[in-house]
Design an enzyme around this catalytic site. Structure first.
Site, mmCIF file in Angstrom:
data_model
loop_
_atom_site.group_PDB
_atom_site.id
_atom_site.type_symbol
_atom_site.label_atom_id
_atom_site.label_comp_id
_atom_site.label_asym_id
_atom_site.label_seq_id
_atom_site.Cartn_x
_atom_site.Cartn_y
_atom_site.Cartn_z
ATOM 1 C CB CYS A 132 0.385 15.417 -77.453
ATOM 2 S SG CYS A 132 -0.797 13.808 -77.291
ATOM 3 C CG HIS A 133 -2.305 13.647 -81.548
ATOM 4 N ND1 HIS A 133 -2.465 13.163 -80.029
ATOM 5 C CD2 HIS A 133 -2.559 12.474 -82.364
ATOM 6 C CE1 HIS A 133 -2.876 12.133 -80.255
ATOM 7 N NE2 HIS A 133 -2.929 11.453 -81.379
ATOM 8 C CB ALA A 134 0.894 19.971 -81.017
#
Length: 210
Positions: A132-134
């Site tokens: 995801c946003h990691a």
């Protein structure tokens, strides 16, 4: 996730963990870097898969204590941070899981201890699973140039601008990284993560036997 759902999940988690026969990651030490705002499914479900496979997980955060999770933009379950980033040593872990959540990763990406930790993990060739946003943390740590990966679609420009080759795929395995886009990808993400991490365990076991 309300309190009733959280209780039911924890009971199921305990039953499944006790009954698991897949121990490919037995003894593998996995660091999970997170802070307030983590996406619940992207921490809880991969963590369960890792522990079911025999891994020992440690949640590491900027400070110890309770971390607030989110289901997208709604507050949900909390998890406890086992260790603070300032005290964490990359040498003590075999692999890293980076769950998403925009607030979570936006805070971690500017944390110098988080950047140092992930740089040392990557420099040692240890596996990293990121969703995801990691990837924002990997970008801020200067690790993405020349890599192939995916992420949540809204940060694809950030990934590309950092020098990475971004693709819109459910899961991408490239060298010591596994990446996925979003919670819907978690089944494929977990499978690829465990395959990658099990290779690390095999290497560690072979090295210890020499």
């Amino acid at each position: 996730m309300n309190q009733q759902d959280a209780t039911r999940y924890n009971e199921e988690y305990t039953r499944n963990s006790r009954g698991s026969s897949d121990r490919r990651l037995s003894g593998l030490k996995v660091a999970i870097l997170a802070t307030d705002g983590f996406e619940i499914a992207e921490l809880i479900k991969p963590r369960k898969a890792l522990e079911d496979a025999g891994a020992r997980t440690t949640v590491i955060a900027p400070k110890q204590g309770s971390l607030q999770g989110f289901n997208h933009d709604t507050k949900g379950e909390k998890v406890n941070a086992d260790l603070d980033l300032a005290s964490a040593r990359a040498a003590d872990f075999d692999a890293v899981l980076l769950p998403g959540g925009a607030l979570n990763t936006d805070a971690l990406r500017v944390d110098q201890n988080a950047q140092k930790f992930i740089k040392e993990i990557d420099a040692a060739g240890k596996p990293v699973a990121v969703i995801c946003h990691a990837p924002w943390l990997l970008i801020s740590a200067g690790l993405t140039r020349g890599r192939k990966m995916t992420s949540y679609h809204t940060i694809q420009d950030d990934v590309r601008n950092s020098g990475a080759d971004w693709e819109d795929r459910e899961v991408i395995r490239e060298r010591n990284w596994v990446s996925s886009r979003q919670p819907d990808d978690i089944p494929a993400f977990n499978e690829a993560m465990i395959a990658l991490f099990s290779e690390q365990r095999s290497r560690a076991t072979t090295a210890a036997a020499r």
